[in-house]
Design an enzyme around this catalytic site. Structure first.
Site, PDB file in Angstrom:
ATOM      1  N   LYS A 198       0.814  -1.303  -0.111  1.00 44.13           N
ATOM      2  CA  LYS A 198      -0.173  -0.228  -0.035  1.00 44.13           C
ATOM      3  C   LYS A 198       0.874   1.628  -0.097  1.00 44.13           C
ATOM      4  CE  LYS A 198      -2.911  -1.375   3.380  1.00 44.13           C
ATOM      5  NZ  LYS A 198      -3.340  -1.161   4.734  1.00 44.13           N
ATOM      6  N   GLY A 351      10.738  -6.457   6.059  1.00 40.90           N
ATOM      7  CA  GLY A 351      10.889  -7.759   6.685  1.00 40.90           C
ATOM      8  C   GLY A 351      10.402  -8.302   5.384  1.00 40.90           C
ATOM      9  N   GLY A 374      10.138  -2.325  11.191  1.00 42.35           N
ATOM     10  CA  GLY A 374      10.147  -0.789  11.162  1.00 42.35           C
ATOM     11  C   GLY A 374      10.615  -0.332  11.459  1.00 42.35           C
TER      12      GLY A 374
HETATM   13  P1  ADP Z   1       8.379  -4.720   3.639  1.00 45.45           P
HETATM   14  O1  ADP Z   1       7.653  -5.973   4.998  1.00 45.45           O
HETATM   15  O2  ADP Z   1       9.407  -4.915   2.596  1.00 45.45           O
HETATM   16  O3  ADP Z   1       8.609  -3.348   3.669  1.00 45.45           O
HETATM   17  P2  ADP Z   1       4.693  -4.845   3.231  1.00 45.45           P
HETATM   18  O4  ADP Z   1       5.143  -5.381   4.028  1.00 45.45           O
HETATM   19  O5  ADP Z   1       5.245  -2.982   2.797  1.00 45.45           O
HETATM   20  O6  ADP Z   1       7.300  -4.381   2.197  1.00 45.45           O
HETATM   21  O7  ADP Z   1       4.935  -5.212   1.526  1.00 45.45           O
HETATM   22  C1  ADP Z   1       4.827  -6.661   1.914  1.00 45.45           C
HETATM   23  C2  ADP Z   1       3.905  -7.120   0.851  1.00 45.45           C
HETATM   24  O8  ADP Z   1       3.038  -6.673  -0.409  1.00 45.45           O
HETATM   25  C3  ADP Z   1       3.463  -8.202   0.226  1.00 45.45           C
HETATM   26  O9  ADP Z   1       3.013  -9.488   1.393  1.00 45.45           O
HETATM   27  C4  ADP Z   1       3.412  -8.780  -1.176  1.00 45.45           C
HETATM   28  O10 ADP Z   1       2.904  -9.529  -1.318  1.00 45.45           O
HETATM   29  C5  ADP Z   1       2.427  -7.409  -1.277  1.00 45.45           C
HETATM   30  N1  ADP Z   1       1.914  -6.913  -2.596  1.00 45.45           N
HETATM   31  C6  ADP Z   1       2.970  -6.617  -3.540  1.00 45.45           C
HETATM   32  N2  ADP Z   1       2.694  -6.390  -4.552  1.00 45.45           N
HETATM   33  C7  ADP Z   1       1.123  -6.824  -4.726  1.00 45.45           C
HETATM   34  C8  ADP Z   1       0.371  -6.182  -5.378  1.00 45.45           C
HETATM   35  N3  ADP Z   1       0.668  -6.117  -6.761  1.00 45.45           N
HETATM   36  N4  ADP Z   1      -0.766  -6.666  -4.917  1.00 45.45           N
HETATM   37  C9  ADP Z   1      -1.498  -6.992  -3.836  1.00 45.45           C
HETATM   38  N5  ADP Z   1       0.012  -6.590  -2.555  1.00 45.45           N
HETATM   39  C10 ADP Z   1       1.161  -7.264  -3.099  1.00 45.45           C
HETATM   40 MG    MG Z   2       5.683  -6.070   5.585  1.00 53.61          MG
END
Ligand code: ADP
Ligand code: MG
Length: 394
Positions: A198, A351, A374
């Site tokens: 998001k 993560g 975080g």
């Molecule tokens: P991080 O933990 O590295 O900060 P986030 O938690 O922000 O990353 O985002 C990771 C999640 O985003 C994953 O679970 C992934 O499945 C989801 N994601 C990535 N691209 C999409 C997409 N196009 N539609 C829905 N979910 C997505």
């Molecule tokens: Mg995450």
């Protein structure tokens, strides 16, 4: 780093309280499934052992919510630490009180003690001054090596610094130096890659990075909101209608700052959010009403890789697609390989991003992988981390 580190103080014969991040994943049987965080803490502990300090380790594990709960005991950590250090690490049943005091007093130079989960006390997360004072009274010096918890002002990360001199551990120092240098003194071109689910999770990161980078690559679910803001139809894709205005503003801001904002130019589209869903590569103008974009397409992955390959500094947070499902992992894998191949400084935080890099098998080829999800996000937002701010200035 503008903070003192453990190497700037005399520790021989001193009792040193080390806040580490031993918040490791456990399975149903209470077995550690990944000891990365324990291994990451070893340089500081081994340094203190070698220097003849008397080491008192503290950490949280899980969310016991202020209650003693055997499920969240640090006992498995004490065992794993003993194996990794090659010396016995005794676990004290409580992080304050008589048992902890006695155990701390009995410590000999080079010996290591682990206090039980600090979050067994509700005072920990409240940063209660009396609780912090009691914990600090166990030691002469405080070393904060828990980067993963540095964005929280808790008793064991911030509170204790009001009572005894506080310095950074070697892991903390490494994290703050790598991320701080990348953000404040980047070698250019500086390219940031932001993805994940998001926009709303990463607004602060995008805004902060737009002031610093030469190019900002946006992928993942959040890219849909930007694509929609540019007039493309995104079907059933994850979309934040209420962030369309913001996305437009960010696109304008990038333009006015001369930052190349790079969005996907094709996607992998599917009708269901499922691992077995049939899927196809779709041009941006060809996403159907009953389809959702679950990964960046191959042309986007190539374009992003080319930009990444010419960077001198890369910061990456957030996968390019639903990498947990193989069908939608290719974009993230391609980007992971491009970052690994990049000759510049490469930093990965978050993560899921770290999990994706590990899944792709290129983790060793990154300059730095942040241990704090975080905390690394707040760092990228340009926020001051209370656990770092509380340390003595160099
Ligand atoms: P991080 O933990 O590295 O900060 P986030 O938690 O922000 O990353 O985002 C990771 C999640 O985003 C994953 O679970 C992934 O499945 C989801 N994601 C990535 N691209 C999409 C997409 N196009 N539609 C829905 N979910 C997505
Ligand atoms: Mg995450």
């Amino acid at each position: 780093m503008n903070k003192k580190s453990v190497k700037d103080v005399t520790v021989k014969g001193k009792r040193v309280l080390v806040r580490a991040d031993f918040n490791v994943p456990l399975d149903e049987q209470g077995q550690i499934t990944d000891d990365t965080r324990i291994r990451a803490s070893l340089p500081t502990i081994e340094y203190l052992v070698k220097e003849g300090a008397r080491i008192i380790l503290a950490s949280h594990l899980g969310r016991p919510k202020g209650q003693v709960n055997a499920k969240y005991s640090l006992a498995p950590v004490a065992k794993r630490l003993s194996e990794r250090l090659g010396q016995n690490v005794a676990l004290v049943q409580d992080c304050i009180g008589e048992a902890a005091q006695k155990a701390a007093e009995k410590l000999q130079d080079g010996q290591v003690l682990l206090l039980e989960n600090v979050r067994f006390h509700k005072e920990e997360e409240k940063n209660d001054p009396e609780f912090a004072r009691e914990m600090a009274s166990l030691a002469d010096i405080f070393v904060n090596d828990a980067f993963g918890t540095a964005h929280r002002a808790h008793a064991s990360t911030e509170g204790v610094t009001h009572y005894i001199p506080a310095v950074a551990g070697l892991l903390m120092q490494k994290e703050v130096e790598f991320m701080g240098n990348a953000l404040e003194r980047p070698e250019r071109p500086f390219v940031a890659i932001i993805g994940g689910a998001k926009v709303s999770d990463k607004i602060g990161v995008i805004e902060n990075l737009l002031d610093k980078v030469n190019a900002l690559i946006i992928g993942g679910g959040m890219a849909n909101t930007f694509l929609k803001a540019q007039g493309y139809k995104v079907g059933k894709s994850l979309l934040e209608e209420d962030k369309l205005g913001l996305a437009k503003q960010l696109i304008e801001k990038a333009k006015s700052k001369g930052v190349a904002l790079e969005l996907p130019i094709d996607v992998v589209a599917a009708k269901e959010f499922a691992a077995e869903a049939s899927h196809r590569i779709a041009a941006l103008s060809d996403i159907q009403d009953d389809e959702m974009a679950l990964d960046i397409g191959p042309a986007s992955a190539e374009r992003f890789s080319t930009i990444i390959s010419s960077a001198q500094t890369v910061v990456w947070n957030g996968p390019m697609g639903v990498f947990e499902m193989d069908a939608f992992a290719k974009g993230t894998e391609r980007v992971a390989k491009a970052v690994a191949d990049c000759k510049g400084t490469t930093i990965v935080g978050g993560g899921d991003s770290v999990a994706a890099v590990e899944k792709t098998g290129v983790a060793e080829r990154m300059t730095h992988i942040s241990t704090g999800g975080g905390a690394s996000l707040e760092f990228l937002e340009g926020k001051v981390l209370p656990g770092v701010a509380a340390l003595q200035d160099a």
